[in-house]
Write an enzyme that holds these catalytic residues in place. Structure first.
Site, PDB file in Angstrom:
ATOM      1  N   GLU A   1      -7.635  -5.008  13.118  1.00 45.63           N
ATOM      2  CA  GLU A   1      -7.700  -3.626  12.659  1.00 45.63           C
ATOM      3  C   GLU A   1      -9.132  -3.313  12.250  1.00 45.63           C
ATOM      4  O   GLU A   1      -9.892  -4.203  11.870  1.00 45.63           O
ATOM      5  CB  GLU A   1      -6.762  -3.406  11.472  1.00 45.63           C
ATOM      6  CG  GLU A   1      -5.295  -3.494  11.852  1.00 45.63           C
ATOM      7  CD  GLU A   1      -4.376  -3.245  10.662  1.00 45.63           C
ATOM      8  OE1 GLU A   1      -4.875  -3.178   9.517  1.00 45.63           O
ATOM      9  OE2 GLU A   1      -3.167  -3.123  10.885  1.00 45.63           O
TER      10      GLU A   1
ATOM     11  N   CYS B   1       0.828  -1.214   0.000  1.00 46.35           N
ATOM     12  CA  CYS B   1       0.000   0.000   0.000  1.00 46.35           C
ATOM     13  C   CYS B   1       0.860   1.261   0.000  1.00 46.35           C
ATOM     14  O   CYS B   1       1.830   1.369   0.759  1.00 46.35           O
ATOM     15  CB  CYS B   1      -0.924   0.001   1.201  1.00 46.35           C
ATOM     16  SG  CYS B   1      -2.122  -1.334   1.196  1.00 46.35           S
TER      17      CYS B   1
ATOM     18  N   SER C   1      -5.744   0.310  11.205  1.00 48.45           N
ATOM     19  CA  SER C   1      -4.818   0.269  10.081  1.00 48.45           C
ATOM     20  C   SER C   1      -4.019   1.567  10.034  1.00 48.45           C
ATOM     21  O   SER C   1      -4.503   2.629  10.449  1.00 48.45           O
ATOM     22  CB  SER C   1      -5.603   0.109   8.783  1.00 48.45           C
ATOM     23  OG  SER C   1      -4.799   0.383   7.662  1.00 48.45           O
TER      24      SER C   1
END
EC number: 4.2.1.9
Length: 573
Positions: A450, A200, A476
């Protein structure tokens, strides 16, 4: 070529030296090794590569390229794999219970492979969130000369002329639920948000821990922000292979590098870059492997005095590719050192100190990602520690990019994430309330999930800063909004969060660092008498075993005592 290595003092002698090891050597001959190659030091090359997600798809190739550097420098590379649980796919359902547990499995599996095969050094390649700290924990536990290599981030997607990441997709789910994003728009976004290989792209957990790898000295300088698709990652892999042999020759080990000062440097870089709150879980866990006392409160104290200088998503504008082009982690570290926020003394895998490495870096005033510490985005860090009657053992909140730093409101209590997400989806959350999601801690979950699906949906509905969310679970690194995690003691241990009832007033002050449950001691005492521990649904298997052993989030949610109790270090067998 191998004369500089005295194998009689290395772990691999147990599987390759002397007449009694003839059966062991026969296995190496079976794999095509020569007598000369068997006489070299053995270097484990650990890869968390797999097909589960784009974060991990280039790791095996990078690990294989690393063999070249090991060979050139006189070592014998031995590649092996470990698992990954990828958060973007595990998110929002029961699979997320496996995520934090995977950190321990990764560390344990790398440890066992190195121990079982007596490798003399280690190069580790990781991509997705928990695989980074898991790999570095194994290095610190084993204490053989080691280098950590991040597989690199994904390039940003493009949608309607703007850079996008997977977080935009999560938030679009909330927009769709609110009637503000047509289904076809959501489908079009999901197809372009993640355009290829890599982890990510924002300053989420993977990139945060990649920054930690460099700041703490276990990674090559300015290597980790290079995006996964770039060909220059091949040279990074080869260089890591060569350099680990230089570390072996010098016997420079991870615990020589990762001192208390190095952990403090790493925490500074996390705060300065607005990194993931998960670093407050992983840094204590890594410190545990070294026998260093470094808990949530130590991390939070450093965060409190660190300027926030990096304009990175999710709180800012830019992604990891932009960070790389702006000069990488070392550009951020340059201004932190110049402002006396970093200790220049800790060693790194270059064999030089942080200060010596940074002498080679020139501050670039023309780049847009990093602010000078003299003119920061905000004078204190992007992550804040909290403590108070609701969290006597601490909690943590990411404030990077937030305007509202104080919040008080009535509690809306849920005993698992699914219940909270369902309420968000049906728009059954009132503005001004404090959402409490409990029994999601390390032990109670188990696995400390999360909450990105829930927080992103709230943000997508325009409620991101109109409510607060508190949990004994985690958030997260991609989460934004007033979201407090790691509340301890957790509900499963009977912490105050277990006693909260709908309508109780909760007050959070991220400026002074407090989190208070506005209920009298007498009332709480009565509630405590009625409270009963809860059994979770996982009464066998890996999650059961984890719940039996895991410690509190404030200490890193670790599952073993660490270096403080060890009788010997593997590297010295």
């Amino acid at each position: 070529m191998t004369a500089k290595f005295d194998k009689s003092r290395l772990p691999s002698r147990h599987v390759s030296v002397g007449p009694e090891r003839a059966p062991h050597r026969s296995y190496y001959y079976a794999m095509g090794l020569t007598e000369e190659e068997i006489a070299r030091p053995f270097v484990g090359i650990a890869s968390a590569g797999n097909d589960s997600a784009p974060c991990n798809t280039t790791l095996d190739a990078q690990a294989d390229i690393c063999r070249q550097g090991v060979n050139e420098a006189g070592g014998m590379p031995r590649r092996f794999n470990t698992i990954t649980v990828t958060d973007g796919i595990a998110m929002g359902h029961q699979g997320m219970k496996s995520s934090l547990v995977s950190r321990e499995v990764i560390a344990d599996s790398v440890e066992l492979s190195v121990r079982g095969h007596c490798y003399d050094a280690l190069v580790g390649f990781a991509g997705c969130d928990k695989s980074l700290p898991g790999m570095m924990m194994a290095m610190l536990r084993l204490n053989v000369p080691s280098i950590f290599v991040y597989g690199g981030s994904i390039l940003p997607g493009s949608f309607h002329g703007k850079d996008v990441t997977v977080v935009d997709v999560f938030e679009a789910v909330g927009q769709h639920a609110a009637g503000n994003c047509p289904l076809q728009e959501l489908i079009a976004l999901e197809k372009v948000a993640c355009p290829g290989h890599g982890a990510c792209g924002g300053q989420f957990t993977a990139n945060t821990m990649a920054c930690v790898g460099e700041a703490i000295g276990l990674s090559l300088p300015n290597s980790n922000m290079t995006p996964a698709p770039y060909r220059s990652r091949e040279e990074i892999a080869v260089t890591a292979g060569r350099q680990v042999m230089a570390l072996l020759e010098r016997n420079l080990r991870p615990r020589d590098i990762c001192t208390r000062a190095a952990f403090e440097n790493a925490a500074r870089v996390v705060a300065a870059t607005g990194g993931s709150t998960n670093a407050a879980l992983h840094l204590p866990a890594m410190a545990n492997e070294c026998g260093i006392e470094f808990d949530l409160f130590d991390v939070a104290e450093i965060f409190k005095s660190t300027p926030y200088i990096a304009d990175l998503k999710p709180g800012g504008k830019y992604v990891a590719k932009d960070m790389h082009e702006a000069g990488g982690v070392y550009m951020a570290m340059k201004t932190l050192l110049d402002g006396s926020f970093l200790d220049p003394e800790p060693l790194t895998v270059t064999g030089k100190s942080i200060g010596e490495n940074l002498e080679e870096i020139t501050w670039n005033p023309d780049q847009k990602v990093f602010y000078d510490v003299k003119t920061p985005i905000t004078p204190t860090g992007g992550v804040v520690g909290l403590k108070g009657s609701l969290a006597p053992d601490g909690a943590i909140v990411k404030v990077a990019g937030m305007e509202r730093l104080r919040f008080s409101g009535p509690a809306r209590v849920f005993d698992c994430e699914e219940e909270a997400f369902a309420a968000v989806e049906r728009r059954d959350i009132a503005e001004g309330c404090v959402i409490v999601i409990r029994y999601e801690g390390p032990k109670g979950g188990p696995g400390m999930r999360e909450m990105l699906s829930t927080t992103a949906a709230l943000y997508g509905q325009g409620m991101g800063e109109k409510v607060a969310l508190i949990t004994d679970g985690r958030f997260s690194g991609a989460t934004r909004g007033f979201c407090i995690g790691h509340v301890g003691p957790e509900a499963a241990d009977g912490g105050p969060i277990a006693l909260v009832e709908d309508g109780d007033t909760i007050t959070i002050d991220a400026v002074v660092g407090t989190i208070e449950l506005e209920v009298s001691e007498n009332v709480l005492a009565e509630r405590r008498k009625a409270w009963q521990p809860r059994a979770n649904d996982y009464q066998s298997g890996a999650l059961w075993r984890y719940a039996q052993n895991v410690g509190p989030a404030s200490g890193g949610a670790v599952t073993h005592p660490g270096a403080r109790t060890e009788k010997h270090v593997f590297a010295d067998i």
